[in-house]
Every structure is written in C-alpha cells, then in structure tokens.
Design a protein around this motif. Structure first.
Motif, PDB file in Angstrom:
ATOM      1  N   PHE A 165       0.866  -1.325   0.165  1.00  0.00           N
ATOM      2  CA  PHE A 165      -0.030   0.038  -0.003  1.00  0.00           C
ATOM      3  C   PHE A 165       0.730   1.428  -0.087  1.00  0.00           C
ATOM      4  CE2 PHE A 165      -3.714  -2.377   2.258  1.00  0.00           C
ATOM      5  CZ  PHE A 165      -4.078  -2.852   0.894  1.00  0.00           C
ATOM      6  N   LEU A 168       2.169   1.726  -3.445  1.00  0.00           N
ATOM      7  CA  LEU A 168       1.050   2.238  -4.221  1.00  0.00           C
ATOM      8  C   LEU A 168       0.711   3.804  -3.916  1.00  0.00           C
ATOM      9  CD1 LEU A 168      -1.089  -0.664  -4.315  1.00  0.00           C
ATOM     10  CD2 LEU A 168       0.232   0.285  -6.477  1.00  0.00           C
ATOM     11  N   GLN A 169       0.924   4.013  -2.726  1.00  0.00           N
ATOM     12  CA  GLN A 169       0.670   5.561  -2.285  1.00  0.00           C
ATOM     13  C   GLN A 169       1.868   6.529  -2.979  1.00  0.00           C
ATOM     14  OE1 GLN A 169       0.321   5.846   1.846  1.00  0.00           O
ATOM     15  NE2 GLN A 169      -1.756   4.835   1.928  1.00  0.00           N
ATOM     16  N   GLY A 172       1.708   5.345  -7.479  1.00  0.00           N
ATOM     17  CA  GLY A 172       0.521   5.101  -8.075  1.00  0.00           C
ATOM     18  C   GLY A 172       0.507   5.530  -9.404  1.00  0.00           C
ATOM     19  N   GLN A 173       0.941   6.935  -9.331  1.00  0.00           N
ATOM     20  CA  GLN A 173       0.611   7.747 -10.476  1.00  0.00           C
ATOM     21  C   GLN A 173       1.545   7.049 -11.839  1.00  0.00           C
ATOM     22  OE1 GLN A 173      -1.333  10.104 -11.392  1.00  0.00           O
ATOM     23  NE2 GLN A 173      -2.322  10.723  -9.512  1.00  0.00           N
ATOM     24  N   THR A 177      -3.534   2.807 -12.744  1.00  0.00           N
ATOM     25  CA  THR A 177      -4.567   2.291 -11.805  1.00  0.00           C
ATOM     26  C   THR A 177      -4.865   0.947 -12.053  1.00  0.00           C
ATOM     27  OG1 THR A 177      -5.726   4.310 -12.154  1.00  0.00           O
ATOM     28  CG2 THR A 177      -6.971   2.692 -11.358  1.00  0.00           C
ATOM     29  N   ALA A 180      -2.515  -0.917  -9.785  1.00  0.00           N
ATOM     30  CA  ALA A 180      -2.748  -0.482  -8.310  1.00  0.00           C
ATOM     31  C   ALA A 180      -3.954  -1.411  -8.126  1.00  0.00           C
ATOM     32  CB  ALA A 180      -3.171   0.781  -8.189  1.00  0.00           C
ATOM     33  N   VAL A 181      -4.911  -1.671  -8.872  1.00  0.00           N
ATOM     34  CA  VAL A 181      -5.843  -2.474  -8.385  1.00  0.00           C
ATOM     35  C   VAL A 181      -5.489  -3.941  -8.356  1.00  0.00           C
ATOM     36  CG1 VAL A 181      -8.046  -3.394  -9.710  1.00  0.00           C
ATOM     37  CG2 VAL A 181      -7.855  -1.023  -9.640  1.00  0.00           C
ATOM     38  N   THR A 184      -3.471  -4.517  -5.301  1.00  0.00           N
ATOM     39  CA  THR A 184      -4.097  -4.407  -3.890  1.00  0.00           C
ATOM     40  C   THR A 184      -4.639  -5.765  -3.822  1.00  0.00           C
ATOM     41  OG1 THR A 184      -4.627  -2.174  -4.475  1.00  0.00           O
ATOM     42  CG2 THR A 184      -5.975  -3.374  -2.724  1.00  0.00           C
ATOM     43  N   LEU A 185      -5.446  -6.475  -5.039  1.00  0.00           N
ATOM     44  CA  LEU A 185      -5.992  -7.604  -4.766  1.00  0.00           C
ATOM     45  C   LEU A 185      -5.084  -8.788  -4.474  1.00  0.00           C
ATOM     46  CD1 LEU A 185      -8.846  -7.536  -7.628  1.00  0.00           C
ATOM     47  CD2 LEU A 185      -9.133  -7.488  -5.384  1.00  0.00           C
TER      48      LEU A 185
ATOM     49  N   LEU B  96     -16.668  -8.890   7.309  1.00  0.00           N
ATOM     50  CA  LEU B  96     -16.457  -8.058   6.018  1.00  0.00           C
ATOM     51  C   LEU B  96     -17.298  -6.929   6.025  1.00  0.00           C
ATOM     52  CD1 LEU B  96     -17.115 -11.037   3.520  1.00  0.00           C
ATOM     53  CD2 LEU B  96     -15.038  -9.768   3.634  1.00  0.00           C
ATOM     54  N   HIS B  99     -14.882  -4.874   8.078  1.00  0.00           N
ATOM     55  CA  HIS B  99     -13.858  -4.350   7.049  1.00  0.00           C
ATOM     56  C   HIS B  99     -14.346  -2.961   6.351  1.00  0.00           C
ATOM     57  CE1 HIS B  99     -11.417  -7.400   8.059  1.00  0.00           C
ATOM     58  NE2 HIS B  99     -11.664  -8.238   7.296  1.00  0.00           N
ATOM     59  N   ARG B 107     -10.751   6.852   6.626  1.00  0.00           N
ATOM     60  CA  ARG B 107     -10.547   8.012   5.718  1.00  0.00           C
ATOM     61  C   ARG B 107     -11.196   9.415   6.420  1.00  0.00           C
ATOM     62  NH1 ARG B 107      -5.968   6.178   3.770  1.00  0.00           N
ATOM     63  NH2 ARG B 107      -6.103   4.576   2.462  1.00  0.00           N
ATOM     64  N   GLY B 176      -7.160   9.241  -7.943  1.00  0.00           N
ATOM     65  CA  GLY B 176      -5.898   8.922  -7.291  1.00  0.00           C
ATOM     66  C   GLY B 176      -5.932   7.463  -6.808  1.00  0.00           C
ATOM     67  N   THR B 177      -4.394   7.141  -6.211  1.00  0.00           N
ATOM     68  CA  THR B 177      -4.386   5.745  -6.129  1.00  0.00           C
ATOM     69  C   THR B 177      -4.899   5.513  -4.708  1.00  0.00           C
ATOM     70  OG1 THR B 177      -2.043   6.080  -7.330  1.00  0.00           O
ATOM     71  CG2 THR B 177      -2.558   4.114  -5.814  1.00  0.00           C
ATOM     72  N   GLU B 178      -5.076   6.414  -3.797  1.00  0.00           N
ATOM     73  CA  GLU B 178      -5.429   5.980  -2.711  1.00  0.00           C
ATOM     74  C   GLU B 178      -7.032   5.334  -2.680  1.00  0.00           C
ATOM     75  OE1 GLU B 178      -4.436   7.804   1.575  1.00  0.00           O
ATOM     76  OE2 GLU B 178      -6.663   8.622   1.062  1.00  0.00           O
ATOM     77  N   ALA B 180      -8.292   4.472  -5.344  1.00  0.00           N
ATOM     78  CA  ALA B 180      -8.520   3.366  -6.135  1.00  0.00           C
ATOM     79  C   ALA B 180      -8.163   2.124  -5.413  1.00  0.00           C
ATOM     80  CB  ALA B 180      -7.464   3.300  -7.120  1.00  0.00           C
ATOM     81  N   VAL B 181      -7.237   2.318  -4.516  1.00  0.00           N
ATOM     82  CA  VAL B 181      -6.772   1.130  -3.563  1.00  0.00           C
ATOM     83  C   VAL B 181      -8.161   0.697  -2.634  1.00  0.00           C
ATOM     84  CG1 VAL B 181      -5.323   0.154  -1.833  1.00  0.00           C
ATOM     85  CG2 VAL B 181      -4.371   1.196  -3.474  1.00  0.00           C
ATOM     86  N   THR B 184     -11.164  -0.640  -4.571  1.00  0.00           N
ATOM     87  CA  THR B 184     -10.921  -2.049  -4.921  1.00  0.00           C
ATOM     88  C   THR B 184     -11.320  -3.177  -3.769  1.00  0.00           C
ATOM     89  OG1 THR B 184      -9.198  -1.460  -6.512  1.00  0.00           O
ATOM     90  CG2 THR B 184      -9.019  -3.977  -5.871  1.00  0.00           C
ATOM     91  N   LEU B 185     -10.633  -2.548  -2.455  1.00  0.00           N
ATOM     92  CA  LEU B 185     -10.998  -3.363  -1.132  1.00  0.00           C
ATOM     93  C   LEU B 185     -12.323  -3.282  -0.989  1.00  0.00           C
ATOM     94  CD1 LEU B 185      -7.769  -2.531   0.828  1.00  0.00           C
ATOM     95  CD2 LEU B 185      -8.093  -4.755  -0.368  1.00  0.00           C
ATOM     96  N   TYR B 189     -15.155  -6.544  -0.694  1.00  0.00           N
ATOM     97  CA  TYR B 189     -15.745  -7.023   0.354  1.00  0.00           C
ATOM     98  C   TYR B 189     -17.167  -7.357   0.189  1.00  0.00           C
ATOM     99  CZ  TYR B 189     -11.467  -5.132   2.882  1.00  0.00           C
ATOM    100  OH  TYR B 189     -10.447  -4.805   3.326  1.00  0.00           O
TER     101      TYR B 189
END
Lengths: 222, 222
Positions: A165, A168-169, A172-173, A177, A180-181, A184-185, B96, B99, B107, B176-178, B180-181, B184-185, B189
């Motif tokens: 993570f 990616l922070q 990421g750019q 994406t 990043a996806v 993450t998975l 889940l 989560h 956030r 942005g990546t944050e 996106a991450v 995705t999670l 879930y």
C-alpha cells in the motif's frame, strides 16, 4: 472401538497435512507464475485447485461417517468438528492461490508486478509458503511452539501487505490504476492466505490447550 | 429423544436466522456510514461485530453438545455439521461489514467513495442487504426458489464489482491511487459478502435436495 476411531482420525489428520502440501505447492507455483508471467504455470495452478476441493469434500464425508459410526463425545468429537473447519480453511487457501494465478493469466503477456515491488511480492510468496508448511507441522505434531512462530510470520505478512500500500501511495501515478487495482487484490490474497494458515494453527492450539490465544514464539523465547 | 433433538436443532436454526439479521444490519449500517462518511456509525458497526462472533461460538458449543448427547446419524448429523459451516460463513460476513466500516473510519472526515461511483456502491449495499435477508428466509423456510433468486443477486453483485473496476480504469488518474486501492478493497468486501450468502443458501439446498447445484430463479420461471 477406540482404536478404530483413532485410526480413522489419524486418516483425517493425514488428509489435512496433505491439504497443506497442496496449498503450499499451489501458492508457491502461483507466486512463481506471477513473478515470471508464466501463463502455463498459472493454468496448472488453476487446474489443480479442484484436487484440493475434492480432498475437502472427501474429508467431510469421512468425518460424517466417523461421527455416525463411532459417536465420539467430548474432546474426540471436538477434534472431528475442528478437522472440518481446518479443511475448509485449507480449501480456501487453494482458492486464494488460484486467484493469484488468475490475475497472472488475465494480464499475460504483461506482468501484474512492477519491478520496484517485485522483491516484496517474492517475500510474500516466501512467507506464504513457510506459514502453510508450518501449519502442516502443527497439524501433524501438535507443536504449539511452531504455532507461535506462525503468529510472527503473520505479522511479517501484514507488514509486507502494508508495504504494498505504501508503494502504491508513492508510485501509484507512475504504475497506473490497473496495476494499483491488481496489486491491491494480489496483496490481499497473500494476506488472507496467511490468516487462514494461522486460523488452522489456532484450532490445533485450542484442541491441545483449551485456549484460543497462541503463545507467541518471541514470548516463549523469553 | 427425537423431539429433544428437533427442538434443539430448531434452536440452532433460530440462531442462524438471528445471525443473518446481524449480518444484514451490519452491512446495511456499514454502507450508510461509508456513503455518509459517518464515523460514529462506522464505530458502532465495528463494536457490534463481537456479538456475531459470540453467536457463532455459542452455536458451535450447542452443536457439539447436541452431537454428543443426541448422537444423530445420517441426515440429522449432516444438518448439524452444515449449521456449523453456515455459522462460520455468517460470522465472516460480519467481518466483511466491519472491514467496510474500518475503511470509513480510516478516511474520515474524507470519503472513500467519489461521487461518480456512489450509485454503484449504494447498489452493492442494497444487493448485500437483499441477499443476506434472503439467506435468512432460505434457512428458515428451506425455500429452494429463494435460493435460486440469490444466484441472480450474486450475478448482479459481480456485475457491480466489475463496474467498479471499469470506473477505476477510466477515472483512476483523476481519483488517485488511494481511492483506487480503497475502492478495490471495498468492492471486494461486498462481493465476498454475497459469495458467503450464496454459500449459506447452497448448503441449505444441498440438505434439501442432495444437490450442490441450485436451480436458478430464471430457470424456474421458465
């Protein structure tokens, strides 16, 4: 009657240990396929997963027969029910290896893993391989100290998961994406794999000690 | 003896239905907290999860007692063992929801969900709520047709899950990546929540029909 019960129970334990070998092999090969973008190897991981599913179903049928015929009570009963739970976790670990392999297949001939994070993913694969191997040992030997080591391995996996993570922070750019996806998975699959291994070990510890908490290896060391 | 068994079994079924209510409430409130960035509501979801864990543990202890005292065989035995498996899925569904709530808390006061994808996440929450409510009905009524509807709901959830990925592919740079991450999670879930609900329903179908496949609602309709 007791001997028949314990023979059949030993058979269940053998199957659980065999399932840890399958899960270990699956995640080890899935990691290699991921890092090498090896589609054929990924396909073999995906195809082999049905074997682990079959082992779980077979273990469930044998457990039900054992319960019906031998009518165990108290600890013996709890051991059989716990074996069912452990088999379910091990089957799920195979699914997670399959998910890693499917990501590899999806992005082939591209790679899921950018060079900068390759070492971290390699480490996640190694921790996964180690932790499931130890789960096999804990099932076979009921060695609580090894279960304690696994808690440390799981912390290491969580640390690596967070490192993905953080990467990616920061990047990421650059990586985009889609990466990043995927990462993450992928990272989540490894983290869950370790969680399930720990859950298997904790079940054994509970059978042995009656405690849900596992004495950590570093606490044992002093 | 049979009556005692069936009374106690009915008690296990009641607990499973109660667990579906808890999981439904947890995911419903987690979704509201997520969409409203409501930290207090997220905290309440996180705190309430221990109740679902306790229900699972209680169900396990009662199942073991029931097996030990009543020594059921054949179908009755399978029903009890399946109840244990369903409880494990329902407990996981609570995790889940927790989560999702933890992402919201992480956030806060920011939001995990960009406005453009809000409707999709709202729909995921609605499908989650619907599918777990139906799981409760299937457990209580053994209505196979409802289990068939759930397979369609699960397809809908998978479609929404893919829609999140498509959104991220198209708008990843902007959000942005944050985000996106996180998305995705979060999406994962919800998707896993629906998978577990379907797994619960399939277990009931297997008990009723002896088949692992569920007749889909659209097939039933003709």
């Amino acid at each position: 009657m007791r001997n028949v019960f314990h023979d059949e129970l030993a058979g269940l334990v053998d199957t659980l240990v065999e399932m840890t070998h399958f899960a270990e092999s699956a995640m080890s090969r899935a990691t290699t396929a991921l890092l090498d973008s090896d589609r054929a190897l990924a396909e073999s991981v995906i195809a082999a997963d049905s074997r682990l599913d079959a082992l779980e179903r077979d273990l469930e049928e044998r457990s039900l027969l054992l319960l019906a015929r031998q009518q165990p009570v108290a600890t013996d009963l709890r051991v059989v029910v716990t074996a069912l739970r452990m088999a379910s976790s091990l089957e799920r670990m195979g699914d997670l290896a399959r998910h890693v392999a499917k990501l590899t297949r999806l992005r082939h001939p591209g790679s899921v893993v950018p060079p900068e994070i390759r070492a971290t993913i390699l480490q996640m694969g190694q921790v996964a391989q180690r932790i499931v191997a130890k789960a096999g040992s804990v099932i076979a030997s009921r060695d609580i100290a090894v279960a304690g080591e696994m808690e440390i391995d799981d912390d290491e996996m969580d640390r690596l998961h967070r490192a993905v993570f953080t990467f990616l922070q920061q990047h990421g750019q650059e990586v985009g994406t889609e990466v990043a996806v995927d990462l993450t998975l992928c990272s989540r699959y490894y983290e869950r794999f370790a969680d399930h291994a720990v859950s298997v070990a904790r079940s054994v510890v509970f059978l042995v000690t009656g405690e849900h908490e596992v004495p950590r290896r570093d606490q044992l060391a002093g």
